[in-house]
Design an enzyme around this catalytic site. Sequence first.
Site, PDB file in Angstrom:
ATOM      1  N   ASN A 168      -2.562  11.269 -53.318  1.00 27.64           N
ATOM      2  CA  ASN A 168      -2.733   9.854 -53.601  1.00 27.64           C
ATOM      3  C   ASN A 168      -2.695   9.027 -52.331  1.00 27.64           C
ATOM      4  O   ASN A 168      -3.748   8.651 -51.810  1.00 27.64           O
ATOM      5  CB  ASN A 168      -1.673   9.389 -54.607  1.00 27.64           C
ATOM      6  CG  ASN A 168      -1.915   7.979 -55.087  1.00 27.64           C
ATOM      7  OD1 ASN A 168      -2.857   7.321 -54.654  1.00 27.64           O
ATOM      8  ND2 ASN A 168      -1.076   7.490 -55.963  1.00 27.64           N
ATOM      9  N   ASP A 169      -1.499   8.777 -51.804  1.00 26.98           N
ATOM     10  CA  ASP A 169      -1.377   7.900 -50.647  1.00 26.98           C
ATOM     11  C   ASP A 169      -2.239   8.341 -49.465  1.00 26.98           C
ATOM     12  O   ASP A 169      -2.746   7.503 -48.723  1.00 26.98           O
ATOM     13  CB  ASP A 169       0.085   7.834 -50.199  1.00 26.98           C
ATOM     14  CG  ASP A 169       0.942   7.101 -51.221  1.00 26.98           C
ATOM     15  OD1 ASP A 169       0.386   6.240 -51.936  1.00 26.98           O
ATOM     16  OD2 ASP A 169       2.136   7.392 -51.309  1.00 26.98           O
ATOM     17  N   VAL A 170      -2.420   9.645 -49.313  1.00 30.67           N
ATOM     18  CA  VAL A 170      -3.163  10.140 -48.143  1.00 30.67           C
ATOM     19  C   VAL A 170      -4.657   9.871 -48.246  1.00 30.67           C
ATOM     20  O   VAL A 170      -5.407  10.163 -47.324  1.00 30.67           O
ATOM     21  CB  VAL A 170      -2.936  11.651 -47.910  1.00 30.67           C
ATOM     22  CG1 VAL A 170      -1.478  11.931 -47.630  1.00 30.67           C
ATOM     23  CG2 VAL A 170      -3.429  12.473 -49.083  1.00 30.67           C
TER      24      VAL A 170
END
Lengths: 100, 464
Positions: free
Chosen positions: B393-395
């Site tokens: 997700n965040d990456v």
Amino acid sequence: MEIDPFIFRFSIFILSIFVGYYVVWSVTPSLHTPLMSVTNAISSVIIVGAIIAALASNSDKIFETSSIFGFLAIILAAVNIFGGFLVTQRMLQMYKKKKK
Amino acid sequence: MSANLSATFYLISGILFILALRGLSSPETSRQGNYFGIAGMAIAIIVTFLSVGNFGSGFIYVLIFLVIGGSIGAFIAFKIPMTAMPELVAGFHSLVGLAAVFVAISAFLNPEAFNLGIIGDIKLASLIEMSLGAAIGAITFSGSIIAFLKLRGIMSGAPITFKGQHFINLFIGLTIIFLIYYLCKTQSSNIFWTIVAISFLVGVLLIIPIGGADMPVVISMLNSYSGWAAAGIGFTLENTALIITGALVGSSGAILSYIMCKGMNRSFFNVILGGWGATDQASSAQSKEQKPTKSGNADDAAFLMKNASSVIIVPGYGMAVAQAQHALREMVDALKKNGVKVSYAIHPVAGRMPGHMNVLLAEANVPYDEVFELEEINNDFANCDVAYVIGANDVTNPVAKSDPQSPIYGMPVLDVEKSKSVLFVKRSLSPGYAGIDNDLFYRDNTLMLFADAKKMTEEIVKSL
């Protein structure tokens, strides 16, 4: 003037840090997990201290307070040595190239 | 065995350990490297037996304990599922730490055995070395236990913070240094025990404020600590193998921590001081206004990928949780049969430890030359038809490149949004660990696949 043996050991230590620095930077990122498990295994070479501690008492009494700690450390380090190397081996076996 | 001869052998085993790490520069040489490591360990143990030269009944007990420990270790090594590797490594770190503490304690109780002087009159240098070794070992032990509990899910991964935490840690740290100084002056065993006890406490306090997704840094850091503890004991025992190994492991862990921090664009201290996301509540709340997303099902995804010419897979921690790696490999095999070119893109901090995703993919028989690191593959997203994001997700959040206000601004991310279409497998729209909304969800070229990573992948396989 004589050089204190500590300085020699300290030199080995510092040089090893440099060796470690260059060797570890050349480890491919895909093998970082095996790197951690193998460093785990080799740092258990601390077992040499544990063996010395466990065998220190020459008397009939094998289990003195100090040697008991040695024996305990032997168990812990042995778990790590066998577990660390074997799990590394198991992981490395899985890395395969494309079949062509 | 003479001291000089055994010292030479310890040097050889140190060199074999260096070669073991050197082997890891490529998967082909790595297996051989591991054998070097095993050989180095065997030499060190045999030489120790020979130089102690005590083959009485104590020796039998040593062998028995070695076999007991070894069997436990071997059993764990064969049984452990690959998804549990982060916990395993944390658990192993704790054992090294505790072993260091025990060796330091027995050296303190019986200094004659190690040629360090006599009780009450231990050499000054040895006293400093063994108390440092014991302190770092104790911190490694309790810190790794906390990391283990967090990774295992027994303890919540949420950071535990309280007021004045850093002040307390600093105070205790200074206390340990003061106590070591005091120990050198008095040689009192009570002070030695106090140092060990306080150090156990430091380990706990150090790790509890660090959140779940920062675990890659924590594990690497504890890896490093276990090395420094071993080196400290190595100085006490005047043992070259232990000093070399300690330095190698110490620097290895430090480098991995650095790589992990860089992967998150955070400073090491920022991670250690813990707590991420607490200040981001406001920014995520205001962006909570309903934005439209497109969602699809397995058939849509299968259709898109079958007609693509290239697909890049982006795995993340969610893949590990769902154990979706085998299903993923099946999907890729099916795609390859259709003539689709598939590769994998791995972000440095994907998963819970360095290299976590690579091991899982290797377990599922994904050839390692199809798996690429961030820098190697990031330019390829622009030419790729479909990016399949599974459990990451965040990456992948493009906000890291565009919004200076965002807490993850500046973090290197995979340019997933540049591909023609993005398939995002996720159970809900909830934000990732950093607590921020992923802009990617609302892009026109994104198709959300709301499901468990494994189930969705299996369904796609079926419809392919």
